[in-house]
Design a protein around this motif. Structure first.
Motif, PDB file in Angstrom:
ATOM      1  N   PRO A  38     -11.813  57.901  54.022  1.00  0.00           N
ATOM      2  CA  PRO A  38     -11.834  57.063  53.377  1.00  0.00           C
ATOM      3  C   PRO A  38     -13.043  57.686  52.040  1.00  0.00           C
ATOM      4  N   GLU A  39     -13.337  56.340  51.217  1.00  0.00           N
ATOM      5  CA  GLU A  39     -13.825  57.062  50.364  1.00  0.00           C
ATOM      6  C   GLU A  39     -15.645  57.179  51.302  1.00  0.00           C
ATOM      7  N   SER A  40     -16.232  57.583  50.228  1.00  0.00           N
ATOM      8  CA  SER A  40     -17.421  58.468  50.787  1.00  0.00           C
ATOM      9  C   SER A  40     -18.915  57.161  50.973  1.00  0.00           C
ATOM     10  N   VAL A  41     -18.546  56.393  50.242  1.00  0.00           N
ATOM     11  CA  VAL A  41     -19.651  54.991  50.526  1.00  0.00           C
ATOM     12  C   VAL A  41     -19.096  54.459  51.930  1.00  0.00           C
ATOM     13  N   VAL A  42     -17.679  54.117  52.347  1.00  0.00           N
ATOM     14  CA  VAL A  42     -17.135  53.774  53.281  1.00  0.00           C
ATOM     15  C   VAL A  42     -17.451  54.874  54.278  1.00  0.00           C
ATOM     16  N   ALA A  43     -17.787  55.622  54.447  1.00  0.00           N
ATOM     17  CA  ALA A  43     -17.972  57.169  55.903  1.00  0.00           C
ATOM     18  C   ALA A  43     -18.910  57.099  55.620  1.00  0.00           C
ATOM     19  N   GLU A  44     -19.555  56.752  54.457  1.00  0.00           N
ATOM     20  CA  GLU A  44     -21.758  57.075  55.101  1.00  0.00           C
ATOM     21  C   GLU A  44     -21.766  55.924  55.644  1.00  0.00           C
TER      22      GLU A  44
END
Length: 509
Positions: free
Chosen positions: A477-483
């Protein structure tokens, strides 16, 4: 009627900003108006000198409570306070909206509207449910009312025809939109407005068909409900005929069927004599058709059928379904849960660690259409509720509609359902979501489904993979979703693995 009869309500739910509607006349229409406002969080005051008015309104409200919330996939606002009053002035005090729904007698409406004009607050909207009188006729003796003509059942059908002062009808439309209705402003005032004139044409022709022995009341109803009535629910009249014109559309239809307007197909300019014999004939046929059923049973049948039709239109986004979808979006901010979550209560909850909160990812009143022949919720809809909870959780971590439009999403790989107890129509179903240990491309969720009083009724364990929608292959997933996902996982790390985790079909406890 008691001088003042008021429903009990949790004082913590009352706020100074709560809006108040006054309903004058507690019949079928007045009761429907009361239910529509009340179930959308308004306080409602009712005035009707009929000693049976309170009973009648409460019976209409009982039907509304089991039907209106079933149209939505989230909870409606907390119900307002209902009160009954013996004095008109007391009833309308502090009311923002005043709805007159007395019998269709102009002299009675003039008298009531004059009193309302005296007692109402200056900024209150005074509206009449009249199905036939023009606004100018209502205001002929100095009142300042508008027409707000609804359709039965008012708590389910969205249409309201507005006629009168442009400023007042604009203000009225805003309020009606806020309670999930569809205001239609009539361009020029005319007797019977728009919809009832169309109904009157069908009614006149139907009377002739019965009078001339062409068809019975049941056969006419069958012709409507088995044919064009189904088309009208989604497309109305003109759009239906546009399709009937084929690829050439409306012009071809007009050219083909326009000449028929000059043929003696109908008797719309005339009406059969309303003789006692005709009345007896229609009453006899109507009794044979459905006289064996009490009115309240017929109302519940009607409401259940309307729920099914309206939910189908809501899913497709056509007709009245657009009104429901628009209204539901306005309800989400006050009902949707955020990451701060709500606690699991009760000693029988599926969460092992006490004092731990999980986000509420889905909550709705269980509609009758979700139940089966056993009277409880069908297994299909446990999965549907969990699916909606998954969608909401995806929104919470940033995998929302915009993220999906950018070309990334989560796909469900596997789900496992455990049925713990029965869930029935009219109960509130709540889903709370736990994030199980996961990393990389995987999203592992455990949904706890409960009904009123936090009674566990099911769990749904779901495994998803993050996907690139263009290549149709899994990817991180994109970083914002992963975070954001990591934030949830960290917050819930203290939880023990839930009972039922990793279960397979047929596995022994």
């Amino acid at each position: 009627m008691n001088p003042v009869s008021t429903d009990n309500m949790n004082s913590a739910m009352k706020t100074s900003s709560r809006r108040r509607a006054a309903i004058i006349g507690g019949g079928v229409i007045g009761g429907g108006w009361a239910a529509r406002f009340l179930l959308n969080g308004w306080d409602v005051a009712v005035f009707d000198p009929d000693p049976e008015a309170e009973r009648k309104v409460r019976e209409v409200l009982a039907n509304a409570r089991r039907s209106l919330p079933a149209l939505y996939d989230i909870l409606l606002p907390a119900e307002g306070q209902l009160s009954f009053h013996a004095q008109l002035a007391e009833c309308v005090s502090n009311a923002i909206w005043i709805q007159e729904s007395v019998p269709e007698r102009l002299d009675m409406k003039h008298r009531i509207l004059a009193e309302l004009q005296t007692y109402a607050d200056d900024n209150a909207i005074i509206a009449s449910s009249t199905s036939g009188f023009k606004a100018s006729e209502l205001n002929a003796q100095g009142a300042n009312a508008i027409v707000a003509h609804p359709f039965n059942p008012v708590y389910l059908l969205p249409l309201v025809e507005l006629v009168g002062d442009a400023t007042l009808t604009t203000q009225a439309a805003d309020i009606l939109h806020s309670i999930g209705m569809f205001p239609l402003t009539v361009r020029k005032e005319i007797d019977a407005h728009i919809a009832d004139r169309l109904l009157e044409a069908v009614w006149r022709e139907s009377l002739w068909l019965v009078s001339d022995g062409i068809a019975t009341t049941e056969e006419i109803d069958d012709a409507i409900r088995m044919g064009f009535g189904l088309r009208w629910a989604q497309m109305g009249l003109f759009e239906t005929y546009r399709i009937a014109g084929g690829e050439s559309g409306m012009r071809h239809f007009m050219e083909q069927f326009g000449p028929a307007l000059e043929w003696p197909w109908t008797k719309l300019m005339d009406v059969p004599d309303f003789t006692p014999e005709l009345v007896d004939l229609i009453v006899e046929q109507s009794d044979a058709q459905s006289g064996h059923l009490p009115i309240r049973d017929l109302e519940r049948q009607r409401d259940d059928n309307l729920i099914g039709l309206l939910r189908a239109l809501k899913k497709s986004g056509h007709g009245a379904g657009t009104v429901l979808n628009t209204h539901e979006k306005t309800l989400i901010p006050q009902n949707a849960s955020d990451a701060s979550a709500q606690p699991i209560g009760g000693s029988e909850g599926a969460i092992s660690s006490p004092l731990v909160s999980l986000p509420v990812t889905f909550s709705c009143q269980i509609p009758n259409t979700w139940t089966d022949y056993n009277g409880h919720m069908n297994e299909t809809h446990y999965v549907e509720a969990a699916s909606r909870a998954t969608d909401r959780f995806m929104e919470l971590i940033g995998a929302d509609a915009a993220y999906i439009a950018s070309g990334k999403s989560f796909f469900t790989v596997e789900s496992h359902v455990r049925y713990l107890d029965e869930a029935r129509a009219d109960e509130t179903l709540t889903v709370r979501t736990q994030v199980l240990p996961t990393q990389g491309k995987k999203l592992h969720l455990f949904h706890h489904l409960s009904t009123d009083a936090d009674k566990p009724v099911a769990t749904v364990e779901t495994l998803l993979l993050h996907m690139d929608l263009e290549s149709r292959r899994s990817c991180p997933p994109e970083s914002v979703v992963a975070e954001r996902l990591a934030t949830f996982a960290t917050a819930q790390a203290q939880l023990m693995m839930p009972e039922g985790f990793g279960r397979a079909v047929g596995q022994k406890p």
